[in-house]
Motif scaffolding. Sequence first.
Motif, PDB file in Angstrom:
ATOM      1  N   ALA A 119      74.904 101.471 -39.026  1.00  0.00           N
ATOM      2  CA  ALA A 119      76.242 101.155 -39.337  1.00  0.00           C
ATOM      3  C   ALA A 119      77.293 102.095 -38.979  1.00  0.00           C
ATOM      4  N   ALA A 120      77.222 103.419 -39.644  1.00  0.00           N
ATOM      5  CA  ALA A 120      77.955 104.595 -38.975  1.00  0.00           C
ATOM      6  C   ALA A 120      78.062 104.607 -37.493  1.00  0.00           C
ATOM      7  N   VAL A 121      77.054 104.793 -37.081  1.00  0.00           N
ATOM      8  CA  VAL A 121      76.944 104.813 -35.557  1.00  0.00           C
ATOM      9  C   VAL A 121      77.508 103.757 -34.838  1.00  0.00           C
ATOM     10  N   ILE A 122      77.263 102.678 -35.150  1.00  0.00           N
ATOM     11  CA  ILE A 122      78.043 101.440 -34.414  1.00  0.00           C
ATOM     12  C   ILE A 122      79.539 101.552 -34.740  1.00  0.00           C
ATOM     13  N   ALA A 123      79.992 101.905 -35.890  1.00  0.00           N
ATOM     14  CA  ALA A 123      81.374 101.784 -36.075  1.00  0.00           C
ATOM     15  C   ALA A 123      81.942 102.688 -35.341  1.00  0.00           C
ATOM     16  N   ALA A 124      81.412 104.256 -35.356  1.00  0.00           N
ATOM     17  CA  ALA A 124      82.071 105.280 -34.596  1.00  0.00           C
ATOM     18  C   ALA A 124      82.047 105.005 -33.121  1.00  0.00           C
ATOM     19  N   SER A 125      81.181 104.071 -32.474  1.00  0.00           N
ATOM     20  CA  SER A 125      80.818 103.867 -30.966  1.00  0.00           C
ATOM     21  C   SER A 125      81.929 102.815 -30.854  1.00  0.00           C
ATOM     22  N   ARG A 126      82.108 102.012 -31.880  1.00  0.00           N
ATOM     23  CA  ARG A 126      83.249 101.178 -31.240  1.00  0.00           C
ATOM     24  C   ARG A 126      84.451 101.864 -31.507  1.00  0.00           C
ATOM     25  N   ARG A 127      85.018 102.596 -32.422  1.00  0.00           N
ATOM     26  CA  ARG A 127      86.206 103.112 -32.425  1.00  0.00           C
ATOM     27  C   ARG A 127      86.335 104.018 -31.282  1.00  0.00           C
ATOM     28  N   TRP A 128      85.466 104.710 -30.783  1.00  0.00           N
ATOM     29  CA  TRP A 128      85.460 105.535 -29.388  1.00  0.00           C
ATOM     30  C   TRP A 128      85.724 104.532 -27.995  1.00  0.00           C
ATOM     31  N   TYR A 129      84.967 103.342 -28.189  1.00  0.00           N
ATOM     32  CA  TYR A 129      85.074 102.287 -27.344  1.00  0.00           C
ATOM     33  C   TYR A 129      86.767 101.894 -27.175  1.00  0.00           C
TER      34      TYR A 129
END
Length: 91
Positions: A41-51
Amino acid sequence: MTDRRTDPSLQDLNPGLLLGAALMLAVGGVLGLAGIALGGAAVIAASRRWYHRADLPPSQLAKLKWEQAKAAAGAGAGAWRDTEETRHAAR
């Protein structure tokens, strides 16, 4: 001759210890899965913020990253070649 058995038997096992071991394995498995879920969940949230911060469509973002990777590989190869030539020049 005595009639003693020397082979192992299931009666030798302590059921309380086996139950405790099984319980600890189950709790550890559940905690491990929870950790994997939180990490994902942390990796997915970080990738969404980056995108969302990138403001580029995925195709252009992929092209940009590919060009950056090619430039970095070329720079690394050039640095390697220069180091080899200066340190290990043919005599």
